[in-house]
Design an enzyme around this catalytic site. Structure first.
Site, mmCIF file in Angstrom:
data_model
loop_
_atom_site.group_PDB
_atom_site.id
_atom_site.type_symbol
_atom_site.label_atom_id
_atom_site.label_comp_id
_atom_site.label_asym_id
_atom_site.label_seq_id
_atom_site.Cartn_x
_atom_site.Cartn_y
_atom_site.Cartn_z
ATOM 1 N N ASP A 149 1.443 12.952 15.029
ATOM 2 C CA ASP A 149 1.806 13.006 13.619
ATOM 3 C C ASP A 149 0.550 13.115 12.761
ATOM 4 O O ASP A 149 0.393 12.422 11.754
ATOM 5 C CB ASP A 149 2.620 11.770 13.229
ATOM 6 C CG ASP A 149 3.290 11.910 11.860
ATOM 7 O OD1 ASP A 149 3.430 13.059 11.390
ATOM 8 O OD2 ASP A 149 3.647 10.890 11.267
ATOM 9 N N VAL A 199 3.765 -0.595 4.456
ATOM 10 C CA VAL A 199 2.381 -0.983 4.722
ATOM 11 C C VAL A 199 1.887 -1.863 3.579
ATOM 12 O O VAL A 199 2.050 -1.518 2.403
ATOM 13 C CB VAL A 199 1.462 0.243 4.870
ATOM 14 C CG1 VAL A 199 0.046 -0.200 5.226
ATOM 15 C CG2 VAL A 199 1.996 1.190 5.926
ATOM 16 N N LEU A 233 0.821 -1.198 0.000
ATOM 17 C CA LEU A 233 0.000 0.000 0.000
ATOM 18 C C LEU A 233 0.859 1.254 0.000
ATOM 19 O O LEU A 233 0.418 2.317 -0.433
ATOM 20 C CB LEU A 233 -0.929 0.015 1.224
ATOM 21 C CG LEU A 233 -2.034 -1.041 1.237
ATOM 22 C CD1 LEU A 233 -2.798 -0.989 2.547
ATOM 23 C CD2 LEU A 233 -2.980 -0.843 0.062
ATOM 24 N N GLY A 234 2.078 1.139 0.498
ATOM 25 C CA GLY A 234 2.969 2.292 0.524
ATOM 26 C C GLY A 234 4.135 2.050 1.451
ATOM 27 O O GLY A 234 4.203 1.044 2.162
#
Length: 474
Positions: free
Chosen positions: A140, A32, A24-25
């Site tokens: 964050d 992920v 996913l990234g």
């Protein structure tokens, strides 16, 4: 974070019991993946940076943060489902949200306006309020950590930045994204929920204008603007602009609490409930008995009137999902697959006006099984763990996994047609064990035979375990 892609040569096909489908990234915290659990449901599996596995202190701290994060109400957040921080590699599992991030959406289709912007503001404020109510600080919050699912915005990665503080500093690797960090984070001062309020103001500015209020050509220039420069919020529509301006105050004490932000968005800000000083907010969570009491104290201050107002307005603004937030106060459904070793969630805040029929009395373990039973639990993935069960006549027993530091209770729920007892396991101590599970218990020939399924589910599970226990001293 990089864009989604197919699996690469070095990517795993399984992480723990989860089958990996694609990337996913990837970002500063790790990679992920889209995965599926044993029942085929999609999940997001984040493999953490190698530093987590290499540093025992950071890993233990991370485990504590994940345990707390599992108690966050799941409405408007991507719920934590499980974690194994002692595996190789360490990973956490959350609910999969099928939708782009706010960062991607604005880059693709431009800023949000009108009702869409207001719904985004309400949804993200609701999520941060729930996070603060659990005693956590996101640290964050940024456009990349807001996913736009079909049922509304979902905030992800809360609690992770705090755990990573042990392995990063502002001078080496910033924990957070500079354009959305509060001044106190950059100055390495005490960080509390007010930092998330600041970040919320910056994120809403980005959503409305397509830029951070502190955008600049270099990271150093961004940091300077956050600390000393005036935010550029031109283009944020009123009355939202005035609220964003308050949230972007340089001093934490001058910012409103997140719950006041939410109530103002919902048009129900009660001055009697407003608390703008940092001492009134949930504190950044530390270990120790004092920290454990912080979240309940904040929840008591929130008050019944505020919950009622949120319930009424959020249903109108965001849809029927608000009911889940109010009724599922623990943030994790019974039987949810979590690794947290604590089960203390918030009490249900919705009064029950109807009575339910009295449940039938569950069967009791027979007196002949009373005693201490020991053996080894063998998982279907090949791992083995010593296991001890202490049985007293009744509907409950004690269970512990000494090498994992976990302990809890076994509660008899029923007895099936084959004479097996069906028990629910609830882990009350330790962070390395799945919090809920289902076991079958069959006694015979001086032995106890156990079969274990995480999350109380049998069909389709790729992970299970068995154990043969013998009575101690026999």
């Amino acid at each position: 974070m990089t864009a989604p892609s197919a699996l690469r040569g070095g990517d795993p096909t399984f992480i723990g019991p989860y089958r990996i489908v694609r990337r996913l990234g990837a970002g500063g915290q790790g990679i992920v993946y889209l995965g599926t659990d044993g029942a085929g449901a999609p999940v997001a599996v984040k493999v953490l940076r190698p530093e987590i596995a290499a540093d025992e202190t950071t890993r233990s701290r991370f485990a504590r943060e994940v345990a707390v994060a599992q108690r966050v109400a799941s409405f408007c957040t991507a719920q934590f489902l499980a974690a194994d921080l002692w595996s190789d590699p360490p990973y956490i599992v959350t609910e999969y949200v099928d939708g782009p991030s706010l960062q991607e959406e604005v880059a693709r289709n431009g800023p949000r306006t009108g009702a869409a912007l207001h719904r985004l503001a309400v949804g993200t404020a609701t999520a941060l309020t729930a996070i603060h109510e659990a005693g956590l600080v996101h640290r964050d919050f940024k456009p990349g950590n807001v996913l736009l699912g079909a049922d509304g915005p979902r905030v992800i990665d809360f609690g992770i930045a705090r755990a990573l503080d042990a392995t990063a500093t502002v001078s080496s690797q910033v924990v957070g994204t500079p354009a959305y960090m509060a001044p106190e984070q950059i100055k390495a001062a005490e960080v509390g929920p007010a930092a998330d309020v600041f970040a919320w103001g910056a994120v809403i500015t980005f959503a409305a204008t397509g830029r951070s209020p502190f955008a600049a050509d270099t990271t150093h220039a961004v940091l300077y603007r956050v600390i000393d420069g005036e935010p550029d919020i031109a283009g944020v529509p009123e009355p939202l602009r005035a609220l964003v301006a308050r949230c972007l105050a340089k001093e934490p004490a001058q910012r409103p609490a997140m719950r006041e932000v939410l109530m103002r968005l919902l048009g129900s800000a009660d001055s009697a409930d407003r608390e703008t000083g940092p001492g009134s907010r949930a504190v950044d969570r530390e270990t120790g008995p004092g920290a454990r009491a912080a979240a309940p104290a904040v929840r008591r201050r929130f008050g019944k009137a505020v919950y009622a107002a949120v319930a009424a307005a959020a249903v109108l603004a965001l849809g029927g999902g608000a009911a889940l937030w109010l009724t599922n106060g623990a943030g994790s459904p019974a039987g949810g697959t979590g690794s947290g070793g604590t089960t203390g969630g918030r009490a249900t805040t919705v009064a029950r006006t109807t009575s339910s029929p009295r449940a039938s009395t569950p069967p009791r373990l027979p007196p002949t099984l009373a005693g201490v039973w020991e053996g080894v639990l063998t998982q279907s993935n090949g791992k083995n763990w010593p296991m001890t069960v202490v049985i007293k006549p009744g509907a409950r027993a004690l269970v512990s996994y000494p090498s994992l530091g976990c302990a809890g209770v076994l509660t008899v729920t029923r007895k099936d047609a084959d004479g097996q007892f069906i028990l629910r396991e609830t882990i009350l101590k330790g962070t390395r064990c799945t919090r809920q599970g289902r076991l079958t218990l069959q006694a015979g020939d001086g032995k106890i035979l156990l079969t274990y399924f995480p999350n109380g589910s049998v069909g389709g599970m790729s992970y299970s375990a068995t154990a043969t226990l013998l009575r101690k001293g026999v």
